[in-house]
Design a protein around this motif. Structure first.
Motif, PDB file in Angstrom:
ATOM      1  N   GLN A 188       1.645  -4.843   0.936  1.00 25.81           N
ATOM      2  CA  GLN A 188       1.309  -3.955  -0.182  1.00 25.81           C
ATOM      3  C   GLN A 188      -0.115  -3.435  -0.026  1.00 25.81           C
ATOM      4  N   ARG A 189      -1.045  -4.332   0.307  1.00 28.07           N
ATOM      5  CA  ARG A 189      -2.447  -3.943   0.474  1.00 28.07           C
ATOM      6  C   ARG A 189      -2.626  -2.951   1.609  1.00 28.07           C
ATOM      7  N   LYS A 190      -1.889  -3.161   2.690  1.00 25.93           N
ATOM      8  CA  LYS A 190      -2.016  -2.308   3.872  1.00 25.93           C
ATOM      9  C   LYS A 190      -1.159  -1.053   3.806  1.00 25.93           C
ATOM     10  N   GLY A 191      -0.299  -0.957   2.784  1.00 25.31           N
ATOM     11  CA  GLY A 191       0.568   0.209   2.667  1.00 25.31           C
ATOM     12  C   GLY A 191       1.732   0.186   3.644  1.00 25.31           C
ATOM     13  N   HIS A 192       2.160  -1.011   4.054  1.00 28.42           N
ATOM     14  CA  HIS A 192       3.266  -1.157   4.996  1.00 28.42           C
ATOM     15  C   HIS A 192       4.567  -1.467   4.274  1.00 28.42           C
ATOM     16  N   GLU A 193       5.681  -1.112   4.906  1.00 28.29           N
ATOM     17  CA  GLU A 193       6.980  -1.526   4.405  1.00 28.29           C
ATOM     18  C   GLU A 193       7.290  -2.932   4.903  1.00 28.29           C
ATOM     19  N   ILE A 194       8.215  -3.604   4.243  1.00 25.00           N
ATOM     20  CA  ILE A 194       8.707  -4.891   4.724  1.00 25.00           C
ATOM     21  C   ILE A 194      10.046  -4.674   5.408  1.00 25.00           C
ATOM     22  N   SER A 195      10.460  -5.636   6.215  1.00 18.03           N
ATOM     23  CA  SER A 195      11.722  -5.511   6.943  1.00 18.03           C
ATOM     24  C   SER A 195      12.910  -5.585   5.983  1.00 18.03           C
ATOM     25  N   GLU A 196      14.004  -5.040   6.400  1.00 15.44           N
ATOM     26  CA  GLU A 196      15.234  -5.144   5.609  1.00 15.44           C
ATOM     27  C   GLU A 196      15.684  -6.601   5.561  1.00 15.44           C
ATOM     28  N   GLY A 197      16.341  -6.961   4.463  1.00 19.55           N
ATOM     29  CA  GLY A 197      16.852  -8.318   4.330  1.00 19.55           C
ATOM     30  C   GLY A 197      15.860  -9.309   3.762  1.00 19.55           C
ATOM     31  N   ILE A 198      14.711  -8.807   3.318  1.00 19.42           N
ATOM     32  CA  ILE A 198      13.689  -9.694   2.751  1.00 19.42           C
ATOM     33  C   ILE A 198      13.684  -9.660   1.226  1.00 19.42           C
ATOM     34  N   GLY A 199      13.722  -8.453   0.641  1.00 19.24           N
ATOM     35  CA  GLY A 199      13.547  -8.359  -0.798  1.00 19.24           C
ATOM     36  C   GLY A 199      14.555  -7.504  -1.523  1.00 19.24           C
ATOM     37  N   LEU A 200      14.650  -7.762  -2.829  1.00 15.21           N
ATOM     38  CA  LEU A 200      15.473  -6.979  -3.742  1.00 15.21           C
ATOM     39  C   LEU A 200      14.577  -6.423  -4.844  1.00 15.21           C
TER      40      LEU A 200
END
Length: 344
Positions: A188-200
């Motif tokens: 979030q701080r770096k403005g990056h996305e997270i990989s699929e399958g991690i969050g809802l």
């Protein structure tokens, strides 16, 4: 921008002592912070450090506090952290467990009324350094929804195990979620996305946006297996040690409120079982068997060992947003953050 390992430690130490933390406890926090970054757990190292400063400002971290042993037997202790730094409470708890285990063979120490302590493996490694097996578990604010649900009830609840061997560093340190919350905060701080399958997201829909996942829930690793492990850790670090559990846990990410998490530290002395030398020799033989039968594989701890060596040589990266935050923290204390950097 980069900072050398020894300068990162000095930075944390200087900031905390400027705030009034005594040198012994400031050193513990600095060592734990650096350990996380050297191993590559940047979400729990210097990137997490501003959270602790906010805790001091909100008085949810008491820099003048020390731990209190509320209950004790030869093999067990229950500690009240008195809102001290989580690193200080955890360090002293594992040290007590080590001392007891050397006498009895095994010991467990629980803590409550403490704070976020950084990377879990730092404390299991304390036992390893004294030829003991170390196990550390903790709970966190809700992030994982129960199977079939979308409302977070369980924490990312990490577990770390460190095992002494003749030559090899053997350790594992992981969240029971598909990702530690700190990694989402870092993304979030770096403005990056997270990989699929991690969050809802809050509606239970898969997302790669860390902000939406933090508002929603993080998936357990391995489906029902990660959920079950997180569930068990919740009990062992909640009801067992007099700490919060489930939705009653707060303060591990939001330091504007009192932290209600719990921790459990276990130390086991192999010398009281088969003997230290035999245990370490047989453990190393197992490592060799793994390497011989599966070329180019890794054993738990290999990746961290390589990262430690690399980061000691090259220094540690500081992103622009973290640089800005640390600069502001330093300016309030008449320190110059750039003086600690090796590459600007």
């Amino acid at each position: 921008m980069k900072i050398k390992a020894e300068d990162e430690k000095k930075l944390v130490f200087d900031i905390l002592t400027k705030w009034g933390l005594n040198k012994e406890n400031a050193t513990i926090v600095a060592d734990a912070t650096l350990d996380a970054d050297l191993k590559g757990f940047t979400s729990h190292g210097l990137g997490r450090f501003p959270q602790y400063i906010r805790g001091i400002e909100h008085q949810t971290i008491n820099i003048n506090a020390d731990i209190k042993i509320e209950k004790e037997t030869e093999a067990i202790a229950l500690i009240n952290g008195n809102l001290t730094f989580g690193q200080v409470s955890a360090y002293k708890a594992m040290k007590i467990a080590i001392k007891k285990a050397k006498k009895l063979g095994i010991a467990a120490v629980g803590t409550h009324n403490s704070n976020h302590f950084g990377v879990t493996g730092f404390y299991s490694d304390l036992a390893l350094k004294e030829s003991l097996i170390g196990i550390t578990i903790a709970n966190t604010e809700p992030a994982i929804a129960p199977l079939g649900g979308k409302t977070p009830v369980l924490g990312t609840n990490p577990i770390a195990i460190s095992i002494p061997s003749e030559k090899t560093y053997i350790a594992t340190d992981m969240a029971t979620a598909s990702s530690a919350r700190g990694k989402l905060l870092e993304a979030q701080r770096k403005g990056h996305e997270i990989s699929e399958g991690i969050g809802l997201d809050k509606n239970g829909i898969p997302t790669t946006d860390p902000t939406e996942a933090l508002k929603g829930s993080i998936l357990p690793f391995g489906g029902h297996k990660g959920y079950a492990l997180a569930f068990m850790i919740e009990i062992l670090t909640g009801p067992l040690v007099g700490a919060g559990y489930g939705t009653g846990v707060c303060g591990t990410a939001d330091t504007s409120v009192k932290c209600t998490k719990g921790d459990l530290f276990i130390a086991i002395d192999p010398d009281k079982f088969v003997g230290k030398d035999i245990f370490e020799k047989e453990t190393e033989k197992f490592v060799e068997e793994i390497r011989e039968t599966t070329p180019n594989t890794v054993v738990p701890g290999d990746i961290e060992s390589k990262k430690v060596s690399a980061h000691k040589d090259t220094g540690l990266q500081i992103d622009s947003k973290l640089h800005k935050t640390l600069t502001e923290i330093c300016e309030k204390l008449d320190l110059n953050f750039n003086d600690y950097l090796c590459e600007k």
